[in-house]
Design an enzyme around this catalytic site. Structure first.
Site, PDB file in Angstrom:
ATOM      1  N   HIS A 336      62.775  97.360  14.150  1.00 29.64           N
ATOM      2  CA  HIS A 336      64.109  97.929  13.920  1.00 29.64           C
ATOM      3  C   HIS A 336      64.013  99.439  13.690  1.00 29.64           C
ATOM      4  O   HIS A 336      64.959 100.063  13.268  1.00 29.64           O
ATOM      5  CB  HIS A 336      64.752  97.279  12.690  1.00 29.64           C
ATOM      6  CG  HIS A 336      64.876  95.793  12.799  1.00 29.64           C
ATOM      7  ND1 HIS A 336      66.071  95.156  13.017  1.00 29.64           N
ATOM      8  CD2 HIS A 336      63.941  94.818  12.737  1.00 29.64           C
ATOM      9  CE1 HIS A 336      65.862  93.846  13.072  1.00 29.64           C
ATOM     10  NE2 HIS A 336      64.578  93.614  12.897  1.00 29.64           N
ATOM     11  N   LYS A 528      78.205 102.382   4.858  1.00 28.27           N
ATOM     12  CA  LYS A 528      76.843 102.018   5.256  1.00 28.27           C
ATOM     13  C   LYS A 528      75.910 102.658   4.253  1.00 28.27           C
ATOM     14  O   LYS A 528      76.349 103.461   3.423  1.00 28.27           O
ATOM     15  CB  LYS A 528      76.528 102.492   6.673  1.00 28.27           C
ATOM     16  CG  LYS A 528      76.885 103.968   6.932  1.00 28.27           C
ATOM     17  CD  LYS A 528      76.632 104.362   8.369  1.00 28.27           C
ATOM     18  CE  LYS A 528      77.743 104.016   9.329  1.00 28.27           C
ATOM     19  NZ  LYS A 528      77.346 103.288  10.486  1.00 28.27           N
ATOM     20  N   ARG A 529      74.601 102.331   4.297  1.00 29.37           N
ATOM     21  CA  ARG A 529      73.666 102.972   3.385  1.00 29.37           C
ATOM     22  C   ARG A 529      73.729 104.492   3.562  1.00 29.37           C
ATOM     23  O   ARG A 529      73.962 104.980   4.676  1.00 29.37           O
ATOM     24  CB  ARG A 529      72.238 102.463   3.653  1.00 29.37           C
ATOM     25  CG  ARG A 529      71.997 101.077   3.127  1.00 29.37           C
ATOM     26  CD  ARG A 529      72.164 101.009   1.625  1.00 29.37           C
ATOM     27  NE  ARG A 529      71.064 101.677   0.967  1.00 29.37           N
ATOM     28  CZ  ARG A 529      69.957 101.067   0.539  1.00 29.37           C
ATOM     29  NH1 ARG A 529      69.839  99.756   0.661  1.00 29.37           N
ATOM     30  NH2 ARG A 529      69.000 101.737  -0.042  1.00 29.37           N
ATOM     31  N   LYS A 534      72.366 109.263   8.971  1.00 34.11           N
ATOM     32  CA  LYS A 534      73.684 108.642   9.192  1.00 34.11           C
ATOM     33  C   LYS A 534      74.817 109.642   8.970  1.00 34.11           C
ATOM     34  O   LYS A 534      75.975 109.367   9.249  1.00 34.11           O
ATOM     35  CB  LYS A 534      73.855 107.420   8.293  1.00 34.11           C
ATOM     36  CG  LYS A 534      72.884 106.278   8.616  1.00 34.11           C
ATOM     37  CD  LYS A 534      73.105 105.091   7.696  1.00 34.11           C
ATOM     38  CE  LYS A 534      72.035 104.017   7.799  1.00 34.11           C
ATOM     39  NZ  LYS A 534      72.217 103.107   8.942  1.00 34.11           N
ATOM     40  N   THR A 639      74.937  97.837  13.164  1.00 35.13           N
ATOM     41  CA  THR A 639      75.650  96.560  13.302  1.00 35.13           C
ATOM     42  C   THR A 639      77.009  96.616  12.620  1.00 35.13           C
ATOM     43  O   THR A 639      77.899  95.825  12.952  1.00 35.13           O
ATOM     44  CB  THR A 639      74.833  95.402  12.688  1.00 35.13           C
ATOM     45  OG1 THR A 639      74.319  95.840  11.432  1.00 35.13           O
ATOM     46  CG2 THR A 639      73.696  94.988  13.593  1.00 35.13           C
ATOM     47  N   LYS A 643      81.149  94.922  13.561  1.00 30.41           N
ATOM     48  CA  LYS A 643      82.114  94.210  12.710  1.00 30.41           C
ATOM     49  C   LYS A 643      83.471  94.903  12.778  1.00 30.41           C
ATOM     50  O   LYS A 643      84.509  94.254  12.852  1.00 30.41           O
ATOM     51  CB  LYS A 643      81.608  94.181  11.263  1.00 30.41           C
ATOM     52  CG  LYS A 643      80.272  93.477  11.126  1.00 30.41           C
ATOM     53  CD  LYS A 643      79.557  93.806   9.821  1.00 30.41           C
ATOM     54  CE  LYS A 643      78.081  93.418   9.941  1.00 30.41           C
ATOM     55  NZ  LYS A 643      77.272  93.940   8.833  1.00 30.41           N
TER      56      LYS A 643
HETATM   57  O1  73E Z   1      69.802 100.589  13.089  1.00 31.93           O
HETATM   58  C1  73E Z   1      69.589  99.616  12.093  1.00 31.93           C
HETATM   59  C2  73E Z   1      69.683  98.240  12.714  1.00 31.93           C
HETATM   60  O2  73E Z   1      70.994  97.981  13.162  1.00 31.93           O
HETATM   61  C3  73E Z   1      68.219  99.799  11.475  1.00 31.93           C
HETATM   62  O3  73E Z   1      68.169 101.045  10.820  1.00 31.93           O
HETATM   63  C4  73E Z   1      67.941  98.682  10.468  1.00 31.93           C
HETATM   64  O4  73E Z   1      68.003  97.437  11.163  1.00 31.93           O
HETATM   65  C5  73E Z   1      69.296  97.163  11.711  1.00 31.93           C
HETATM   66  C6  73E Z   1      69.230  95.796  12.354  1.00 31.93           C
HETATM   67  O5  73E Z   1      68.458  95.815  13.497  1.00 31.93           O
HETATM   68  C7  73E Z   1      66.624  98.806   9.804  1.00 31.93           C
HETATM   69  N1  73E Z   1      66.349  98.455   8.535  1.00 31.93           N
HETATM   70  C8  73E Z   1      65.058  98.714   8.317  1.00 31.93           C
HETATM   71  N2  73E Z   1      64.539  99.214   9.410  1.00 31.93           N
HETATM   72  N3  73E Z   1      65.523  99.282  10.341  1.00 31.93           N
HETATM   73  C9  73E Z   1      64.337  98.506   7.081  1.00 31.93           C
HETATM   74  C10 73E Z   1      63.127  99.150   6.863  1.00 31.93           C
HETATM   75  C11 73E Z   1      62.433  98.932   5.676  1.00 31.93           C
HETATM   76  C12 73E Z   1      62.948  98.083   4.713  1.00 31.93           C
HETATM   77  C13 73E Z   1      64.157  97.444   4.936  1.00 31.93           C
HETATM   78  C14 73E Z   1      64.850  97.655   6.121  1.00 31.93           C
END
Ligand code: 73E
Length: 792
Positions: A336, A528-529, A534, A639, A643
Site C-alpha cells: 500500500h 482523513k488522517r 494529503k 478509499t 465512499k
Molecule cells: O493510499 C492509501 C490506501 O488507500 C494508503 O496510504 C494506505 O492504504 C490504503 C489502502 O490501500 C496505507 N496505509 C499504510 N500504508 N498505506 C500503513 C502503513 C503503516 C502502518 C499502517 C498503515
C-alpha cells in the site's frame, strides 16, 4: 411496479420470519431473555445501554447459527481457502451492519419499538472497534464484508489489541491523545476461544541436533507468551455465509507451562495427550490435501513467511526444497506504499535477538535468492545489493518488502497508477526480473456499510429508481441511475435525501461545537488522517484566501459568494509535530472566521474531532463536496473518495491514486480536478528556487506569519515548510490551480440542476469502486479460489 412487488415479498418474508423466529414476538422474548439472563437486569427496568447489550446478544445468537452452518459446509466441501493476514482491521460498529446483512433489521426495529426503544438510539450505544489506523485498516474490513457476501471461503487473521487507536481530544485547539478502552464495556461480537491457544516463542538460541540420523535445527526459546483466539463472525449480505475474523490476544504464559515446554515433563505430556485426543475425537473421512492461499496485507505480517518456513522445516521436517516450493505457491503480497522510505525494515540485531531461528531462515532464503540472481543477471553488484533482502550499512537491516516480493507468487498494487509506480520505481529491479508477478487490484469499499447502513434514505431512493435491491450485492446495477440523471422527479428526491443528511450532520456539528451552520451552504469536507502529503494545509490556505477575498468585497460582490461550511477532520500521529500544528492552525483559523460577524454564513470552518468509522458514517452522506488533495504520486490509492462518490458527493481532487480511475468512470466534467500530474511532480521539485509561486499564496502564508490567527511563533515552522525550496509537497505550485477548481465548484453549485445531475452521475459511476469487484479480482487472479455457498 417495485412498490407492489416489494409489498408482496415483504408479506412472504413475514411468514418466513415467524418460521425462523424472527417475528416481533419471538424477538421481544429473546431480547427480554437476554436482559434477564445475560445482562442480569430486571426485565421491567433496563436502560438504553442494557437494551443494546440484550439486543446485541439476540442478534449474535442468530449470527452464530449461520456461522456454524457455514463452517460445517466448508468442512464438507473442503474448498481452497484464503487466509487474509492483516495487522489492522477497522471494523467500527457492528450491530447495524450485522442486522442488515442478516436481513433482520426492520424486524428488530419493530420489536424494539413495541418495547419502547428506538433501534437507531440503541445502535449508537455501541463503541467503535478501532483496531487500525486508516485506509489500509478500513480496506481490510470492507474486504471481509465482500469475502463473506461473495461466498468465498476466507478467514481473516489479525490482532486483538487491548487498546484501539487513540481517541483524539481537542483542548484549546491542540490534539491530545487518550487511550481507547474499547473493551471496557464488553464486546458482544467476539467469542473467546480459551481452548484455542498457541505458544509464541521469543529469544533463546538455535542449536544443531540429530533426529533420526538427520541434522536439524532446534530453537530453544528464552520466553514464551500464549496467543488466545477471539472469533468475530462476519456475515455476508443476501447469503447464509458467515466467515470468521480471528483476532489473537497475547496472554502471559505461566512459568509452569514454560518449564514443561522446555523440559517435556508430566504436565506437558498430559496437555499434549489431550490435544492429541481432541484431534482424534471426530473422524474426518478426508485424505485430500488442504489447500490455502495466504495473503499479506502489506509487509506488516510478512514474518509469517519465515514462520511458515520454520514450521515446515523444523516441525514438519520437510526438506528445504519442498518447503520453499510450498511458500512460493501460497503467499501473495499487496503493498500500500508509494515511497521507498515507507518500506518496512527490521534491524538485523533486533530480529536476531528476538527471533533467532527466523533470522537464520531469512538469511538462507536470501543466500539462495542471491545465488540464483547471479546466474540470471551476472555480477551486477549494484543491482544485487539493491535486491538483496539484507541491507548492508552502519545498521544492517532486513528489507521486509524484498522478502515479501521474493517469496510471493503475486505482488499487487492498490490502483493502476500505484502499480505503475511499483513497476517503474519502487520494485523496478524485481519487475525486470519477474514481470509476471506484478498485478494491481484497485481498492474498493463495501456499499453495504457505506450506503445501506450509513445512508438509508439514499439506499431506499436507489432501490426505488432501479426497481430492485439487487445492487446491494451487484453494484454494477448502479449504472442504471444514469438513465435518470436529468429526471426532474429524481432530482427533487435526490436533493431531499441530501438535505436530510445535511440536517443530521448540522445537528452533530451544533451539538459538538455549538456552531449553527446554514443548510443552504455547500458542505465541503476533507476527512482523513492528517499528513503533509494529503495537504490539509492547502485546504486551510484556500479557506484563508476565501476569507480574505470576502473581507475585501463590497456588499454587491458578497451577494455572489457561495456560502460554505468547510469541515476538516482527522487524527495526527502522536509524534507527528507538523501534522499536529495543522490541527491547531485549523482551530485558530476557525476561531477567527466563525467569530467574525462581518462574514456570517458566507464561510464557516469546523474541525470534527476523533474522526472514526461511525463519525464517517454520518459525515460522508452529508457532504456536498469532498476534497482529496494529495500531491500526485503520493497516495497509493485512497478509499475515502470512493465512499463520498457512492454517496453522490462531488470530488475536488488531484490526479492521484485511484482518483484517476474514478475520473475515467464518471467523466472529467463531473470532477473538479486540479494540480500537477504525477509525472510532472519530479520536474517541478527540480525547479526548486526558480519555481514561481503566486502572490495569493505568499499573501495567505504571510497572514499566518503576521499573527492574523495568533500563535505566530508556533506556526512559524509550518510556514517555513511550505515556502521556498522546502515546499516538498508543492502547495505553492498547485495553489492557483486549486483556487480555480474551487471556483469551478462554486459555479457548479449555484446551478442546482447541474450540481444534482453531477451528483447522480457520481453515484451512478461509483460501481467499479466496490470491494466486491476488488475481491472478485483477487479470488480469480491472485488466490485462485472459488465461491462456496452455504445452502439456506
Ligand atoms: O493510499 C492509501 C490506501 O488507500 C494508503 O496510504 C494506505 O492504504 C490504503 C489502502 O490501500 C496505507 N496505509 C499504510 N500504508 N498505506 C500503513 C502503513 C503503516 C502502518 C499502517 C498503515
Amino acid at each position: 411496479d417495485f412498490g407492489e412487488r416489494k409489498g408482496q415479498a415483504e408479506r412472504m418474508l413475514g411468514l418466513m420470519d415467524v418460521f425462523l423466529k424472527n417475528d416481533p414476538i419471538s424477538l421481544q422474548k429473546d431480547i427480554l431473555h437476554h436482559v434477564e439472563y445475560t445482562v442480569a437486569r430486571s426485565r421491567f427496568s433496563f436502560d438504553d445501554f442494557e437494551a443494546y447489550q440484550a439486543l446485541a446478544h439476540s442478534v449474535r445468537d442468530r449470527l452464530i447459527e449461520r456461522w456454524h452452518d457455514t463452517l460445517i459446509h466448508f468442512k464438507k466441501e473442503d474448498p481452497k481457502r484464503v487466509y487474509f493476514l492483516s495487522l489492522e482491521f477497522l471494523m467500527g460498529r457492528s450491530l447495524s451492519n450485522i442486522v442488515i446483512n442478516l436481513g433482520i433489521r426492520d424486524q428488530f426495529a419493530d420489536a424494539l419499538s413495541q418495547l419502547g426503544f428506538d433501534f437507531e438510539v440503541l445502535a449508537e450505544q455501541e463503541g467503535d472497534a478501532c483496531l487500525g489506523n486508516g485506509g489500509l485498516a478500513r480496506l481490510s474490513a470492507c474486504q471481509m464484508d465482500s469475502l463473506a457476501t461473495l461466498d468465498y471461503p476466507a478467514v481473516g487473521y489479525g490482532l486483538r489489541y487491548q487498546y484501539g487507536l487513540f481517541r483524539q481530544v481537542i483542548v484549546d485547539g491542540f490534539q491530545h491523545e487518550q487511550p481507547d478502552y474499547w473493551l471496557n464495556f464488553g464486546n458482544p461480537w467476539e467469542i473467546e476461544r480459551i481452548h484455542i491457544t498457541y505458544p509464541v516463542k521469543f529469544y533463546g538460541t538455535v542449536t544443531d541436533e540429530f533426529l533420526n540420523g538427520e541434522k536439524c535445527k532446534v530453537w530453544v526459546p528464552g520466553e514464551m507468551v500464549e496467543a488466545v483466539a477471539y472469533d468475530n463472525p462476519i456475515p455476508g449480505y443476501g447469503t447464509r455465509n458467515t466467515i470468521n475474523l480471528r483476532l489473537w490476544a497475547a496472554k502471559p504464559s505461566d512459568q509452569h507451562d514454560m518449564e514443561s515446554f522446555n523440559t517435556g515433563d508430566y504436565v506437558d505430556a498430559v496437555v499434549n495427550r489431550q490435544r492429541a485426543e481432541s484431534i482424534s475425537s471426530i473422524l474426518y473421512p478426508d485424505d485430500r490435501s488442504y489447500q490455502v492461499a495466504l495473503q499479506l496485507n502489506d509487509t506488516h505480517p510478512s514474518l509469517a513467511i519465515a514462520e511458515v518456513m520454520r514450521v515446515l522445516l523444523d516441525e514438519e521436517h520437510l526438506s528445504w526444497h519442498r518447503a520453499w516450493d510450498i511458500i512460493c505457491k501460497i503467499f501473495s503480497f499487496t503493498t500500500h506504499t508509494v515511497s521507498p522510505e515507507g518500506l518496512e525494515k527490521i534491524p538485523v540485531d533486533l530480529l536476531g535477538n528476538l527471533l533467532p531461528r527466523h533470522l537464520q531462515i531469512i538469511y538462507d532464503i536470501n543466500f539462495n535468492f542471491v545465488e540464483e540472481l547471479k546466474k540470471m543477471i551476472g555480477l551486477d553488484y549494484d543491482r544485487l545489493t539493491r535486491m538483496s533482502i539484507v541491507e548492508e550499512g552502519a545498521v544492517k537491516n532486513i528489507r521486509m518488502a524484498n522478502l515479501s516480493v521474493i517469496c510471493s507468487h503475486t505482488v499487487n498494487g492498490v490502483s493502476r497508477l500505484h502499480s505503475e509506480l511499483l513497476r517503474t520505481k519502487l520494485f523496478k529491479d524485481f519487475y525486470d526480473l519477474w514481470p509476471h508477478k506484478f498485478q494491481y487490484k484497485t481498492n474498493g469499499v463495501t456499499q453495504r456499510r457505506w450506503i445501506v447502513v450509513s445512508n438509508p434514505s439514499l439506499c431506499a431512493l436507489i432501490s426505488k429508481w432501479l426497481g430492485t435491491e439487487a445492487w446491494i450485492r451487484d453494484i454494477d446495477l448502479l449504472i442504471g441511475l444514469r438513465d435518470y440523471a436529468t429526471n426532474a422527479e429524481l432530482h427533487q428526491e435526490w436533493k431531499m435525501v441530501k438535505k436530510v443528511n445535511k440536517i443530521r450532520l448540522a445537528e452533530y456539528i451544533e451539538a459538538m461545537s455549538g456552531l449553527k451552520v446554514s443548510l443552504d451552504a455547500m458542505f465541503d469536507v476533507q476527512t482523513k488522517r492528517i499528513h503533509e502529503y494529503k495537504r490539509q494545509l492547502l485546504n486551510i490556505l484556500g479557506i484563508i484566501h476565501r476569507y480574505d477575498c470576502i473581507k475585501n468585497m463590497d456588499k454587491n460582490d458578497r451577494k455572489k459568494v457561495v456560502p460554505r461550511v468547510c469541515i476538516i477532520g482527522g487524527k495526527a500521529a502522536p509524534g507527528y509535530e507538523i501534522a499536529k500544528k495543522v490541527i491547531k492552525l485549523c482551530h485558530a483559523v476557525a476561531e477567527k472566521i466563525n467569530n467574525d460577524n462581518d462574514i456570517g454564513d458566507l464561510l464557516k470552518l469546523v474541525f470534527i474531532p476523533d474522526y472514526n468509522v461511525s463519525v464517517a458514517e454520518m459525515v460522508i452522506p452529508g457532504a456536498d463536496l469532498s476534497q482529496h488533495l494529495s500531491t500526485a504520486g503520493h497516495e497509493a490509492s485512497g478509499t475515502g473518495s470512493m465512499k463520498f462518490l457512492m454517496n453522490g458527493c462531488l470530488l475536488l481532487a488531484t490526479a492521484d491514486g485511484s482518483t484517476i480511475e474514478m475520473v475515467e468512470e464518471i467523466g472529467q466534467d463531473n470532477v473538479f480536478l486540479f494540480g500537477a500530474k504525477a509525472h510532472e511532480v519530479v520536474a517541478l521539485r527540480k525547479k526548486g528556487p526558480t519555481l514561481k509561486v503566486p502572490l495569493q499564496f505568499s499573501r495567505v502564508v504571510r497572514m499566518i506569519r503576521d499573527g492574523h490567527f495568533g500563535f505566530e511563533d508556533y506556526f512559524k515552522s509550518l510556514c517555513d515548510k511550505i515556502e521556498g525550496t522546502s515546499d516538498y509537497f508543492l502547495l505553492g505550485a498547485d495553489f492557483m490551480s486549486y483556487l480555480e477548481a474551487q471556483a469551478a465548484a462554486d459555479k457548479a453549485f449555484v446551478d442546482e440542476e447541474r450540481w444534482t445531475k453531477m451528483s447522480i452521475l457520481s453515484a451512478a459511476g461509483s460501481g467499479r469502486f466496490s470491494s466486491d469487484r476488488t475481491i472478485q479480482e483477487y479470488a480469480e487472479n491472485t488466490w485462485d479460489i472459488q465461491p462456496c455457498r452455504c445452502p439456506f
